[in-house]
Design a protein around this motif. Structure first.
Motif, PDB file in Angstrom:
ATOM      1  N   UNK A  52       0.825  -1.204   0.000  1.00 54.80           N
ATOM      2  CA  UNK A  52       0.000   0.000   0.000  1.00 54.80           C
ATOM      3  C   UNK A  52       0.861   1.258   0.000  1.00 54.80           C
ATOM      4  N   UNK A  53       0.565   2.162  -0.897  1.00 56.15           N
ATOM      5  CA  UNK A  53       1.267   3.429  -0.945  1.00 56.15           C
ATOM      6  C   UNK A  53       2.492   3.454  -1.837  1.00 56.15           C
ATOM      7  N   UNK A  54       2.951   2.289  -2.299  1.00 58.64           N
ATOM      8  CA  UNK A  54       4.100   2.263  -3.208  1.00 58.64           C
ATOM      9  C   UNK A  54       3.699   2.802  -4.583  1.00 58.64           C
ATOM     10  N   UNK A  55       4.702   3.224  -5.328  1.00 59.43           N
ATOM     11  CA  UNK A  55       4.473   3.728  -6.675  1.00 59.43           C
ATOM     12  C   UNK A  55       5.406   3.030  -7.649  1.00 59.43           C
ATOM     13  N   UNK A  56       4.893   2.732  -8.841  1.00 59.10           N
ATOM     14  CA  UNK A  56       5.643   2.049  -9.901  1.00 59.10           C
ATOM     15  C   UNK A  56       5.671   2.954 -11.128  1.00 59.10           C
ATOM     16  N   UNK A  57       6.796   2.934 -11.835  1.00 59.38           N
ATOM     17  CA  UNK A  57       6.929   3.676 -13.089  1.00 59.38           C
ATOM     18  C   UNK A  57       7.234   2.705 -14.216  1.00 59.38           C
ATOM     19  N   UNK A  58       6.460   2.804 -15.299  1.00 56.70           N
ATOM     20  CA  UNK A  58       6.712   2.004 -16.502  1.00 56.70           C
ATOM     21  C   UNK A  58       7.112   2.962 -17.617  1.00 56.70           C
ATOM     22  N   UNK A  59       8.411   2.943 -17.977  1.00 59.67           N
ATOM     23  CA  UNK A  59       8.931   3.841 -19.009  1.00 59.67           C
ATOM     24  C   UNK A  59       8.879   3.179 -20.381  1.00 59.67           C
ATOM     25  N   UNK A  60       8.603   3.993 -21.408  1.00 59.66           N
ATOM     26  CA  UNK A  60       8.466   3.492 -22.777  1.00 59.66           C
ATOM     27  C   UNK A  60       7.390   2.414 -22.819  1.00 59.66           C
ATOM     28  N   UNK A  61       6.252   2.738 -22.252  1.00 58.68           N
ATOM     29  CA  UNK A  61       5.186   1.758 -22.023  1.00 58.68           C
ATOM     30  C   UNK A  61       4.545   1.252 -23.303  1.00 58.68           C
ATOM     31  N   UNK A  62       4.582   2.035 -24.401  1.00 65.57           N
ATOM     32  CA  UNK A  62       3.992   1.581 -25.658  1.00 65.57           C
ATOM     33  C   UNK A  62       2.491   1.400 -25.535  1.00 65.57           C
ATOM     34  N   UNK A  63       2.036   0.153 -25.664  1.00 67.48           N
ATOM     35  CA  UNK A  63       0.613  -0.160 -25.534  1.00 67.48           C
ATOM     36  C   UNK A  63       0.194  -0.349 -24.079  1.00 67.48           C
ATOM     37  N   UNK A  64       1.159  -0.297 -23.153  1.00 69.04           N
ATOM     38  CA  UNK A  64       0.846  -0.495 -21.748  1.00 69.04           C
ATOM     39  C   UNK A  64       0.694  -1.949 -21.342  1.00 69.04           C
ATOM     40  N   UNK A  65       1.187  -2.883 -22.162  1.00 68.06           N
ATOM     41  CA  UNK A  65       0.982  -4.310 -21.899  1.00 68.06           C
ATOM     42  C   UNK A  65       1.567  -4.732 -20.549  1.00 68.06           C
ATOM     43  N   UNK A  66       2.818  -4.293 -20.257  1.00 59.16           N
ATOM     44  CA  UNK A  66       3.427  -4.671 -18.976  1.00 59.16           C
ATOM     45  C   UNK A  66       2.670  -4.041 -17.819  1.00 59.16           C
ATOM     46  N   UNK A  67       2.292  -2.795 -17.961  1.00 59.13           N
ATOM     47  CA  UNK A  67       1.522  -2.103 -16.921  1.00 59.13           C
ATOM     48  C   UNK A  67       0.235  -2.845 -16.607  1.00 59.13           C
ATOM     49  N   UNK A  84       5.363   7.369 -22.084  1.00 55.71           N
ATOM     50  CA  UNK A  84       5.949   7.110 -23.394  1.00 55.71           C
ATOM     51  C   UNK A  84       6.060   8.445 -24.107  1.00 55.71           C
ATOM     52  N   UNK A  85       7.025   8.546 -25.013  1.00 54.52           N
ATOM     53  CA  UNK A  85       7.187   9.779 -25.770  1.00 54.52           C
ATOM     54  C   UNK A  85       6.015   9.987 -26.729  1.00 54.52           C
ATOM     55  N   UNK A  86       5.319   8.886 -27.062  1.00 54.80           N
ATOM     56  CA  UNK A  86       4.139   8.954 -27.926  1.00 54.80           C
ATOM     57  C   UNK A  86       2.913   8.443 -27.176  1.00 54.80           C
ATOM     58  N   UNK A  87       1.805   9.177 -27.192  1.00 54.35           N
ATOM     59  CA  UNK A  87       0.590   8.729 -26.502  1.00 54.35           C
ATOM     60  C   UNK A  87      -0.345   7.911 -27.384  1.00 54.35           C
ATOM     61  N   UNK A  88       0.029   7.650 -28.619  1.00 51.92           N
ATOM     62  CA  UNK A  88      -0.924   7.120 -29.593  1.00 51.92           C
ATOM     63  C   UNK A  88      -1.349   5.680 -29.330  1.00 51.92           C
ATOM     64  N   UNK A  89      -0.558   4.928 -28.564  1.00 49.16           N
ATOM     65  CA  UNK A  89      -0.900   3.526 -28.320  1.00 49.16           C
ATOM     66  C   UNK A  89      -1.392   3.277 -26.901  1.00 49.16           C
ATOM     67  N   UNK A  90      -1.605   4.340 -26.125  1.00 48.46           N
ATOM     68  CA  UNK A  90      -2.075   4.166 -24.754  1.00 48.46           C
ATOM     69  C   UNK A  90      -3.457   3.502 -24.738  1.00 48.46           C
ATOM     70  N   UNK A  91      -3.726   2.640 -23.745  1.00 47.65           N
ATOM     71  CA  UNK A  91      -5.070   2.064 -23.608  1.00 47.65           C
ATOM     72  C   UNK A  91      -6.102   3.157 -23.380  1.00 47.65           C
ATOM     73  N   UNK A  92      -7.287   2.953 -23.934  1.00 46.17           N
ATOM     74  CA  UNK A  92      -8.340   3.959 -23.820  1.00 46.17           C
ATOM     75  C   UNK A  92      -8.918   4.044 -22.408  1.00 46.17           C
ATOM     76  N   UNK A  93      -9.027   2.893 -21.729  1.00 49.09           N
ATOM     77  CA  UNK A  93      -9.637   2.885 -20.388  1.00 49.09           C
ATOM     78  C   UNK A  93      -8.700   2.141 -19.439  1.00 49.09           C
ATOM     79  N   UNK A  94      -7.735   2.840 -18.838  1.00 42.69           N
ATOM     80  CA  UNK A  94      -6.796   2.178 -17.925  1.00 42.69           C
ATOM     81  C   UNK A  94      -7.422   1.884 -16.577  1.00 42.69           C
TER      82      UNK A  94
END
Length: 283
Positions: A52-67, A84-94
């Motif tokens: 509880x309370x920890x934070x995770x960072x996913x860099x170069x997430x792409x489609x967010x598959x690992x996240x 990610x440097x590009x937002x175009x592949x982000x999931x629509x509903x995270x």
């Protein structure tokens, strides 16, 4: 069959070799499944119990598959920032505890210093110049919480099989290496990742390599990375090769990719390798 339809690139002047469209999203997701299969579905390598309370960072997430994989394994009170440097592949509903943001790994927000218990980054071999890797690792070190961990994954082109012993593999790998040279990329970044992590100041650094099978002999299923590997040669690399005059004609290039696929299908142990590295920021 290769298509001459133009692909969407986030920035045509950037060094990143790969597009940022829906077709690339499909390729990235297939590649992610194959990589995960090669490590037994392991999502987190270092011994980091997220609470509880920890934070995770996913860099170069792409489609967010690992996240998205991690989000179902951790308490909902653990937050994930996925950038990610590009937002175009982000999931629509995270998921509610996940926030997708547009940032470069070379200039993460100043207020993130020492914030994250776990920092994950993968597959920037086509994005970072050789001299930018030091800056990248410095940024990851800065945003990692003292005692926290970084986890990295990168491709190792020199460890691909078949390598240069077969004609079409040699020809197309030569074009890839030429493109990398033109963009200032490090084709050995997978091999260099462990030392770079140590040089950045991380301790307790460990590394492992996984091999992702390709070709008919890999069988059917998510473990077979033929699609994700071959579509790079027939898609993005084809565009760059033609644009820069690295192949005489589309016909010559397409014949080479057809020959490459046959080499993959007939060569035992055809695979591409990935290095996983993890390390801890000292307390």
């Amino acid at each position: 069959m290769s298509s001459d339809a133009p692909r969407f690139y986030n920035d045509s002047k950037a060094i990143y070799l790969l597009p940022a469209d829906s077709e690339e999203g499909r390729r990235l997701n297939a590649q992610y499944l194959a990589i995960q299969h090669s490590v037994g579905g392991k999502v987190v390598f270092p011994p980091v119990p997220l609470a509880d309370g920890d934070a995770v960072l996913d860099c170069a997430t792409g489609t967010g598959a690992w996240t998205l994989d991690l989000a179902v394994l951790i308490p909902p009170t653990v937050s994930i920032a996925s950038v990610d440097v590009s937002p175009h592949l982000f999931p629509k509903v995270p998921p509610p505890n996940v926030k997708f943001e547009q940032h470069s790994v070379l200039s993460l927000p100043a207020e993130w210093s020492g914030r994250f218990t776990l920092v994950h980054q993968s597959l920037l071999a086509f994005a970072l110049r050789t001299e930018e890797w030091q800056k990248d690792l410095q940024e990851l070190y800065r945003v990692t919480k003292p005692g926290g961990w970084v986890q990295l994954c990168e491709v190792s082109w020199p460890d691909m099989v078949p390598n240069d012993e077969l004609p079409f593999s040699r020809y197309l790998r030569g074009i890839h290496y030429k493109l990398a040279e033109m963009r200032g990329l490090d084709v050995y970044c997978g091999r260099n990742l462990e030392q770079r992590t140590k040089d950045a100041g991380f301790q307790n650094v460990e590394a492992t390599m996984s091999r992702i099978p390709m070709g008919k002999q890999a069988g059917d299923g998510p473990q077979n990375s033929t699609y994700s590997g071959f579509s790079y040669f027939t898609g993005a690399m084809r565009e760059h090769a033609l644009a820069h005059g690295l192949t005489p004609s589309p016909e010559v290039y397409d014949a080479a990719t057809a020959g490459l696929l046959e080499e993959w299908n007939s060569t035992p142990n055809t695979h591409i390798s990935f290095f996983w590295v993890w390390g801890q920021r000292p307390l």
